[in-house]
Design an enzyme around this catalytic site. Structure first.
Site, mmCIF file in Angstrom:
data_model
loop_
_atom_site.group_PDB
_atom_site.id
_atom_site.type_symbol
_atom_site.label_atom_id
_atom_site.label_comp_id
_atom_site.label_asym_id
_atom_site.label_seq_id
_atom_site.Cartn_x
_atom_site.Cartn_y
_atom_site.Cartn_z
ATOM 1 N N HIS B 43 0.822 -1.213 0.000
ATOM 2 C CA HIS B 43 0.000 0.000 0.000
ATOM 3 C C HIS B 43 0.857 1.264 0.000
ATOM 4 O O HIS B 43 0.496 2.262 -0.601
ATOM 5 C CB HIS B 43 -0.944 -0.015 1.207
ATOM 6 C CG HIS B 43 -2.028 0.998 1.122
ATOM 7 N ND1 HIS B 43 -3.171 0.782 0.395
ATOM 8 C CD2 HIS B 43 -2.127 2.244 1.633
ATOM 9 C CE1 HIS B 43 -3.949 1.849 0.477
ATOM 10 N NE2 HIS B 43 -3.344 2.750 1.222
ATOM 11 N N HIS B 87 -9.895 2.745 -0.953
ATOM 12 C CA HIS B 87 -10.080 2.403 0.456
ATOM 13 C C HIS B 87 -10.949 1.148 0.521
ATOM 14 O O HIS B 87 -11.978 1.107 1.189
ATOM 15 C CB HIS B 87 -10.682 3.574 1.245
ATOM 16 C CG HIS B 87 -9.877 3.909 2.455
ATOM 17 N ND1 HIS B 87 -10.424 4.318 3.631
ATOM 18 C CD2 HIS B 87 -8.542 3.859 2.664
ATOM 19 C CE1 HIS B 87 -9.445 4.531 4.512
ATOM 20 N NE2 HIS B 87 -8.307 4.259 3.949
#
Lengths: 225, 729
Positions: B43, B87
């Site tokens: 990420h 997200h």
């Protein structure tokens, strides 16, 4: 003639109101920070929309205690023009400048869309540029726009002709289709729809602009140039 | 020796741990280990994907800016900064807060670049709504976006919502934000100037979101796991105050650099700001405002508490900056200084808890991932049209498609978003692209997000190209010149060679399409490990694109305007039903190949429509996408809330000799429906001829029905009721 736009932490239509007064109405306008404790020669105060203090509590319940509100109340009591839009309307209700309260929208959702309003009263400093019965197109954007007042209060509003705008198709469950009201003295207006969002043709409707134009005219007639 | 259990719980592999020991020349402290684990996670550090991201072009028709955390373009003297970010994992676990903090995070990336956020878009993908958990996710995500975005006063002007079985078990929430500033006011995310103070500003630090980027976002979902504690909690009121305080702070001219504490929190912001500036940094965790007692150093360094930022300010100006944040009732505390060298030193309770070369932290290792075309793809690509029965009643098919949640009107969703605040939205949601005016200029800005992930599943290279082409087509239909791209690359576990093959091919598809259309990719985000025990998501390279309107008064919407206009179809309709919504909804099949795409033909089509709009020839323009020509025509008739307009279509000599279902519902690319006056129809035809674009006059607007050549005849009321009524909860 000088307009003031009150800024609470969390106000988010402050710049929009400022833009319309300055660029479209072409009148002097200043921001007023909520911690101010005096007002400097304003002729009309705008309490803008948004989420004052995030509105995590009842809308407007905290903003009502901001230092500036003492001054707004004094200003209104002396006959100064005050317009509360959306969250600003909720703040005016909490401050006791207008009667009634706001409940959550009947569908329990935030609603943002254009609605049609019927102009019920043109005999106020805020609505003289409309024709009585005129249908106008102005957007709403709120979670708590479901206006409520007790029976006695509603009778009072009607008797004094304080209802200025009604929804043609009620979006939020507001009692008696009420979208905007003035106080008895008619110098304080609260309305859920956003006239600043419909004051320029690029935004597909100019139907909100006559409110600003009415104020300008009223102030001029009352010796403010 | 650090036990493997510990570093594995942090998401690190044996090899990565070995490398960390080698870099440090000793055993890392628990804080150091935690810092590596978040910075090297997929990420934050992109170790598995970074190699391929270099393929993206960075220059296009406008000067581009590719910054540390976001990017943008310069138009005249305005910088338009924009970025999209995922997200997904937090939203799957806790939809309201997951989506809300997704919006909050991307908006912080925009205003820390010095730009005031003016619009958001959201690309959302869920599994079928027949499953209760998917309905819970949809409602929660919409609620979260509405809760956060509305409070902030940033309009949510567009996006897309798409449904596919593959998102059951792993929904996608991709949030895009756009901001503007004067080009000289752009802020950088770097520290500099030895002795300059490092200030922590915003909200306080708690134990929420620890390991959000590493433990949650960089792993697959497995059965029976409890990952809710890794999701952050959003406070939009604080963020709104943070926006205003940041804009005031940047206006002082005393800021050297500023960075959001998003994924990996304080670790990421301190290490990356120092690395980007080529300086060292020393911070003291005792000074960090905490919202709970007894926090360990590694928790403070890893916390993903929201609404916090790190600012490097000019020496002597810290008091002035602190005053601004205090005005907004926010923290503004000096927690450290820029130092000589290139090390990040972290002190806590009288001890040095971490001391690491920032480059080692900020530059995660790059892995060459093995990839392989999956064996099942050839089978999926096989589609014998003879095995697909032709439906008897085309009216029925059209109504079923209009009611399909991917196609149905999303009014129920966008009416819950404040899409008008900031009084810039001149084309409201519900058209091909949303258009914003750029106040103080004649210009406008159009924005859209696009990706048909079924095409990407069937043909990743072409599917990704189609996502780029369609996004550009949508912008052109609104009157804009496509200008630049941000992307959100959502894929399954990259450690599995078939998943990685999809990733590689999609990236190559985007890169080649962008080069061909002269579009830079200025920002973006990679989200891997999107899979659950039900399997991986469809490969989903979501494209966010912005375009520029030279003259806002030339903007065009998708719906027909009045009776008596000529309807023109530009582009060629082929016998293609592979990967279509029709094939899925009516025949319950995901099969065949993605529709063909010829980028040269696409460019010619877009040029034709762009020029026609600039010359004022066009009343409406709408591209054909999911549901094909029939759905596109229906949308032209009914998508204006205030006025529906009927249409009578007769192909005449323009009738292609293909199957009826392909004609009506096939999803051939590079097609746009425009309407115009009779006189202008000839001019549009001439323009099309000049650009060698197939052009057919197929009918005119009239009446209260949509009639298509004896195949379809439905009253507008029925179409409207079906399309608007299908997506209400």
């Amino acid at each position: 003639m000088k307009f003031g736009v009150v800024v609470f932490p969390g106000s988010n239509c402050d710049h929009d109101c400022y833009h319309v007064v300055k660029e479209v109405l072409k009148q002097p306008v200043e921001f007023i920070w909520h911690k101010e404790t005096k007002l400097d020669n304003f002729d009309c105060l705008i309490i803008p929309g948004g989420f004052s203090y995030g509105d995590y509590l009842r809308c407007g319940a905290i903003a009502r205690f901001s230092p500036i509100m003492e001054e707004v109340i004094k200003f209104a009591n002396k006959g100064g023009l005050v317009i509360g839009i959306c969250n600003g309307f909720q703040v005016l209700l909490e401050a006791g400048l207008l009667p009634g309260a706001m409940l959550r929208n009947k569908n329990l959702h935030f609603i943002c869309k254009f609605v049609e309003l019927k102009v019920e009263n043109t005999d106020t400093p805020f609505s003289s540029e409309y024709k009585k019965g005129q249908i106008i197109r102005i957007p709403v954007a709120h979670n708590e726009g479901n206006y409520y007042i007790d029976e006695k209060g509603l009778a009072e509003l009607k008797k004094n002709n304080q209802i200025v705008f009604r929804y043609v198709e009620n979006p939020n469950g507001a009692l008696d289709d009420i979208a905007g009201i003035v106080n008895k003295e008619r110098n304080v207006l609260g309305m859920m729809p956003h006239p600043e969002r419909s004051s320029e043709i690029e935004l597909t409707s100019k139907d909100g602009f006559p409110i600003f134009e009415s104020i300008r005219k009223w102030l001029k007639e009352h010796g403010k140039s | 020796m650090v036990s493997p259990d510990i570093y594995k719980a942090l998401g690190l592999t044996d090899a990565e741990y070995g490398k960390i020991e080698e870099i440090m020349g000793r055993e890392p402290s628990s804080t150091e280990l935690a810092m590596f684990s978040v910075e090297w996670s997929e990420h934050c550090g992109y170790p598995r994907s970074r190699k391929y991201l270099r393929l993206f072009p960075q220059q296009g028709k406008y000067p581009s800016l590719v910054g540390e955390d976001s990017g943008g373009i310069i138009v005249d003297d305005i910088a338009i900064i924009f970025k999209m970010e995922s997200h997904n994992h937090p939203s799957q676990v806790e939809p309201k807060q997951g989506a809300a903090t997704g919006v909050g995070g991307i908006i912080r990336d925009i205003f820390t670049a010095g730009a005031r956020p003016i619009a958001s878009l959201d690309s959302l993908r869920f599994g079928p709504l027949s499953e209760p958990y998917n309905r819970y996710l949809l409602k929660g995500v919409v609620d979260g976006i509405s809760f956060y975005g509305n409070c902030l006063g940033v309009p949510t002007v567009g996006g897309e919502i798409y449904f596919d079985d593959s998102y059951s078990g792993n929904c996608l929430v991709n949030a895009m934000s756009i901001g503007i500033c004067k080009k000289e006011d752009i802020a950088r995310a770097r520290a500099g100037g030895v002795g300059n103070p490092i200030m922590y500003v915003g909200s306080s630090t708690g134990k929420d979101g620890i390991g959000g980027c590493s433990v949650l976002a960089s792993h697959e979902f497995c059965e029976g796991e409890e990952k809710r504690p890794t999701v952050q909690i959003g406070d939009p009121f604080t963020e709104k105050c943070l926006i205003e305080a940041t804009m005031e702070t940047l206006a002082t001219g005393h800021v050297v650099g500023i960075k959001d504490m998003g994924a990996a929190g304080l670790t990421c912001s301190s290490a990356e700001m120092a690395a980007a500036g080529g300086v060292g940094m020393e911070i003291d965790l005792d000074k960090v405002p905490l919202r709970e007692t007894g926090m360990e150093a590694f928790e403070i360094m890893m916390s993903e508490s929201q609404e916090r930022m790190l600012v490097c300010v000019k020496k002597g100006k810290e008091k002035e900056i602190k005053k601004i944040f205090e005005k907004w009732d926010l923290h503004g505390v000096v927690i450290g200084y820029v130092t000589e060298g290139t090390k990040l030193k972290v002190n806590y309770q009288g001890k040095v808890v971490a001391e690491i070369e920032t480059d080692a932290l900020a530059k995660a290792p790059i892995y060459d991932m093995p990839f392989e075309k999956p064996a099942y793809l050839d089978e999926m690509n096989r589609l014998d049209l003879n095995s697909i029965p032709l439906p008897k009643d085309q009216n029925d098919v059209l109504l079923k498609l209009l009611a399909s949640p991917t196609i149905a009107s999303k009014e129920w969703v966008y009416e819950q978003y404040d899409h008008m605040v900031q009084i810039g939205t001149t084309v409201l949601p519900g058209s091909d692209a949303s258009v914003l005016r750029l106040k103080g200029t004649k210009k406008g800005l159009a924005a859209t997000t696009d990706c048909n992930s079924r095409y990407c599943l069937l043909n990743p290279y072409r599917g990704a190209q189609i996502a780029v082409a369609e996004a550009a087509r949508n912008l052109v239909c609104s009157g804009a010149d496509p200008a630049a791209v941000t992307d959100c690359l959502n894929f399954g576990n990259p450690e599995k060679p078939d998943r990685f093959w999809y990733f590689k091919n999609c990236v190559e598809g985007i890169a080649d399409a962008c080069k061909s259309l002269n579009l830079p990719v200025v920002s973006g985000n990679v989200s891997l490990y999107n899979e659950s025990p039900k399997g991986p998501i469809n490969p989903t390279p979501t494209i966010g694109m912005i375009g520029i309107l030279e003259d806002i008064d030339r903007r065009v919407t998708q719906f027909f305007k009045e009776d008596g206009n000529i309807i023109v179809l530009l582009g060629e309709t082929k016998e293609e039903i592979g990967g279509s919504e029709y094939l899925k909804v009516i025949h319950e099949k995901v099969a065949g190949n993605a529709p063909e795409l010829d980028l040269e033909k696409e460019k010619a089509l877009q040029k034709t429509v762009y020029d026609a709009i600039q010359q004022g020839l066009v009343k409406s323009a709408h591209d054909c996408s999911e549901g094909g020509l029939a759905v596109a025509l229906a949308e032209c008739c009914i998508s204006n809330k205030d006025k529906t307009v009927g249409a009578e279509i007769a192909f005449g000599s323009h009738l292609p000799t293909i199957r009826t279902d392909a004609l009506l519902f096939g999803e051939s690319q590079s097609r746009i429906i425009v309407s115009c006056t009779e006189k202008n129809a000839l001019k549009v035809s001439a323009l099309a001829k000049e650009n060698k674009v197939p052009c057919s006059i197929i009918g005119k607007t009239a009446g209260k029905h949509l009639k298509i050549d004896g195949l379809i005849d439905l009253p507008l009321e029925k179409l409207t009721g079906t399309w608007r009524g299908a997506f209400v909860f």
